[in-house]
Scaffold this motif. Structure first.
Motif, short mmCIF file in Angstrom:
data_model
loop_
_atom_site.label_atom_id
_atom_site.label_comp_id
_atom_site.label_asym_id
_atom_site.label_seq_id
_atom_site.Cartn_x
_atom_site.Cartn_y
_atom_site.Cartn_z
N ASP A 1 -5.48 -5.45 -6.84
CA ASP A 1 -4.70 -4.21 -6.97
C ASP A 1 -4.81 -3.61 -8.37
OD1 ASP A 1 -3.95 -4.43 -4.36
OD2 ASP A 1 -1.88 -5.08 -4.76
N ALA A 2 -5.24 -4.42 -9.33
CA ALA A 2 -5.42 -3.92 -10.70
C ALA A 2 -6.75 -3.22 -10.90
CB ALA A 2 -5.29 -5.06 -11.70
N VAL A 3 -7.68 -3.33 -9.93
CA VAL A 3 -8.97 -2.66 -10.05
C VAL A 3 -9.23 -1.68 -8.91
CG1 VAL A 3 -10.02 -4.55 -11.35
CG2 VAL A 3 -10.22 -4.53 -8.86
N ASN A 4 -8.46 -1.79 -7.83
CA ASN A 4 -8.60 -0.88 -6.70
C ASN A 4 -7.43 0.10 -6.70
OD1 ASN A 4 -10.99 -1.96 -5.44
ND2 ASN A 4 -9.75 -3.71 -4.78
N PRO A 5 -7.65 1.34 -7.13
CA PRO A 5 -6.53 2.28 -7.23
C PRO A 5 -5.96 2.63 -5.86
CG PRO A 5 -8.62 3.42 -7.52
CD PRO A 5 -8.94 1.96 -7.51
N LYS A 6 -4.68 2.94 -5.86
CA LYS A 6 -4.06 3.46 -4.65
C LYS A 6 -4.18 4.99 -4.61
CE LYS A 6 0.19 3.48 -1.91
NZ LYS A 6 1.53 2.88 -1.70
N TYR A 7 -4.19 5.59 -5.79
CA TYR A 7 -4.18 7.05 -5.88
C TYR A 7 -5.41 7.55 -6.64
CZ TYR A 7 0.70 6.25 -4.65
OH TYR A 7 1.85 5.83 -4.01
N ILE A 8 -6.07 8.52 -6.06
CA ILE A 8 -7.17 9.22 -6.71
C ILE A 8 -6.91 10.72 -6.56
CG2 ILE A 8 -8.92 7.43 -6.41
CD1 ILE A 8 -9.88 9.09 -3.93
#
Length: 488
Positions: free
Chosen positions: A423-430
C-alpha cells in the motif's frame, strides 16, 4: 539556481505581459514553504501583491526584486524530427529563490513564441498544477507547482477559453534541448559552459572523475532511465516526449496532454495529436533512450576535447548502452514491490509480464488492481479472490493467481506487513482525466472547490481517505476516452 548563462544566443529579456482582474485559482502552501513565502490563515500569501507577481503583472514583492526575467532558447527533436531552434514559448523565468528557479507559464509572448500568443488557459494550468503536485506525492521527480492565477481575458484555442498563469519551480529547467541548441550552432564554448554549470551545481561527483563530461552524460541518462521506470510503475503517460521536453536533472517537466492509465492498455496513447503512437505508454522507455542518444550526439564535441573522434563515439555509445540495463533493473524492482515481492527469484519477470498481458487483454483498471492485490493472503483460495472476476480468460488468470500465491509463500513477510509495504507503493488515488475534467468544468464557472478537493486528495495518494473513496473509482463508460490535446 539562477540561470547564469547570458547572451542573445541563449536567452532574451522577457517582461511578463499583464492580465486584467487577476484571481486565485489554486495555491500550494507546501511549495510556498520551499521559497519561504509567508502564508496567511486562508492558505494564501500574506502579502496580497504575490497575486500580481504570480500573474505576471508586477516584478517586485516585499524583499524580492525580479529585475531580470528571461526566456531561454533551446532546440530539439519533435516527434522524431529535427525541429531546429525552439525555446520558452510561454515560460518566463522570473528569478531564483532559495536556489530554486521560479517560472511563470502563460504570462505572455516571448522571443521564442513563434506564432503563439504565449498564453496558457485555465484548463491546462489546472491540469499542470494538480499533476505536478500529485507526482511529487507519488515520489516521482518533478517540477513543482506553486499556483494558478486566472483572468477572464479571452484566449483562443480549439474554442474560446480564459487565460491563466501557472507558476512552477525546479532546481533548474535546463533541458536536453539546451545541449542540442549549442551543438547545432557548433558553439563548443557555450556547450562547455552549460555542461560545467550542471556539473558545478547538480553533478559535483563528476568533477573528480577522469572524464567529467562522459560521467555527466551517464548521470543524466541514469536519472532519466529511473524516471521513466517510475512512470511505468504508476501508469503515467507523458504524451510529448520530445527531446526539448526532457530535463537534464531527470525531472518530469512540461505537463501537457499527459494521462494516467485507467483500464490497462499497454499501447495507450494519451495525446490525440500523436497519430502514430510514438509516445504510447509502452514506448516511453524506448523514446527516452532515443532522447539520450540525442544528448550523446550533442555532447560528442565535449568528449572530443580530450579524445579522438572515434574514441569519443565509442565511449558515448558504450555509455548509452547502460540505459536499458538501468531501466530494466529499476522497472523490475518497482513491479516486484508492487506485487509485494521483497526478494528476487527466477521467474519473477515472467510472472509480472504474464499479469500485465492478462490485464491488457481484459482492460483491467491498472491502479485499483494493484492497490487491491494487497488484500490477498498467502493461504487464499482461488474462489475467495474477487479480482478474478475482472478478467475474461478465467482459466489463464486462475493459473496466474495460483502461481502468485505460491510465490508469496516463499516470502518471509507476514500478510499484514506485506500489505503495508504494498500500500506504500501502490497508490489508491491518481489524477484520472475524468476527475480533472470535472474540476475544470467547475472552475470555468468560477467554482474552484473541486480543484482544492483533488489537490488535497492527491497530496496523500497512498492513504485510504475513506470518506473520499469514490475518487478512486474508474471512470464511467462514457468518460473512459477523454481526449487531451497539446494546446494550452
Amino acid at each position: 539556481m539562477p540561470f547564469t548563462l547570458r547572451g542573445d544566443d541563449v536567452c532574451q529579456a522577457t517582461p511578463p505581459t499583464p492580465l486584467p482582474n487577476l484571481y486565485w485559482v489554486a495555491f500550494s502552501p507546501a511549495v510556498a514553504k520551499l521559497i519561504d513565502l509567508e502564508i496567511g490563515n486562508d492558505g494564501l500569501p500574506k502579502d496580497p501583491e504575490w497575486l500580481e507577481v504570480l500573474g505576471g503583472n508586477q516584478l517586485n514583492v516585499g524583499a524580492h526584486r525580479f529585475s531580470n526575467p528571461i526566456s531561454t532558447a533551446y532546440s530539439g527533436h519533435q516527434f522524431g524530427t529535427w525541429a531546429g531552434q525552439l525555446g520558452d514559448g510561454r515560460a518566463i523565468l522570473l528569478g531564483d529563490i532559495n536556489h530554486l528557479e521560479l517560472q511563470l507559464k502563460g504570462a505572455g509572448r516571448t522571443h521564442y513564441s513563434r506564432m503563439g500568443d504565449g498564453r496558457a488557459v485555465l484548463r491546462s494550468s489546472i491540469r499542470e498544477f494538480l499533476c505536478s503536485e500529485a507526482m511529487h506525492a507519488l515520489g516521482i521527480p518533478t517540477s513543482r507547482a506553486l499556483s494558478v492565477v486566472g483572468s477572464k481575458q479571452a484566449v483562443r484555442r480549439e474554442t474560446m477559453e480564459t487565460a491563466a498563469v501557472c507558476s512552477r519551480i525546479a532546481p533548474s529547467f535546463i533541458r536536453i534541448g539546451h545541449f542540442e541548441h549549442f551543438a547545432s550552432l557548433q558553439n563548443i564554448v557555450r556547450l562547455k559552459e552549460l555542461a560545467d554549470l550542471l556539473i558545478s551545481e547538480f553533478y559535483p561527483e563528476c568533477v573528480s572523475t577522469q572524464d567529467p563530461y562522459l560521467n555527466l552524460f551517464k548521470e543524466i541518462s541514469a536519472r532519466n532511465a529511473k524516471l521513466v521506470a517510475q512512470w511505468q510503475s504508476v501508469g503515467f503517460c507523458h504524451g510529448v516526449l520530445n527531446s526539448d521536453n526532457i530535463s537534464a536533472l531527470g525531472l518530469t517537466i512540461d505537463y501537457g496532454p499527459f494521462g494516467f492509465l485507467d483500464h490497462f492498455e499497454i499501447d495507450h496513447i494519451c495525446n490525440h495529436s500523436d497519430h502514430g503512437g510514438r509516445y504510447a505508454y509502452h514506448r516511453q522507455p524506448q523514446i527516452m533512450h532515443w532522447n539520450m542518444a540525442c544528448l550523446a550526439s550533442a555532447m560528442l564535441p565535449l568528449l572530443e576535447l580530450e579524445h579522438s573522434a572515434e574514441e569519443s563515439q565509442d565511449l558515448l555509445r558504450s555509455a548509452l548502452e547502460e540505459f536499458p540495463l538501468i531501466y530494466a533493473k529499476e522497472w523490475q524492482q518497482a513491479f516486484r514491490l508492487k506485487l509485494g515481492l521483497q526478494s528476487e527469484q527466477d521467474g519473477d519477470i515472467e510472472l509480472i509480464e504474464r499479469l500485465l498481458q492478462a490485464m491488457h487483454d481484459s482492460k483491467v483498471d491498472f491502479t485499483n488492481f494493484f492497490r487491491n492485490l494487497s488484500n490477498l493472503k498467502k493461504e487464499s483460495k482461488l474462489t475467495e479472490i474477487l479480482q478474478r472476476d475482472e478478467f475474461v480468460d478465467r482459466e489463464h488468470i486462475d493459473q496466474w493467481f495460483a502461481d502468485y500465491i505460491n510465490r508469496l509463500q516463499s516470502e518471509t513477510k507476514s500478510d499484514d506487513d506485506r500489505k503495508k509495504l504494498m500500500d506504500a507503493v501502490n497508490p489508491k488515488y491518481i489524477l484520472r482525466n475524468h476527475l480533472a475534467q470535472a474540476a475544470i468544468e467547475k472552475a470555468q464557472q468560477d467554482d474552484f472547490s473541486e480543484v482544492d478537493v483533488l489537490f488535497r486528495i492527491l497530496s496523500k495518494p497512498f492513504d485510504e481517505q475513506l470518506a473520499l473513496h469514490h475518487y478512486s473509482k474508474p471512470p464511467p463508460l462514457d468518460l473512459q476516452r477523454v481526449a487531451v490535446s497539446c494546446s494550452s
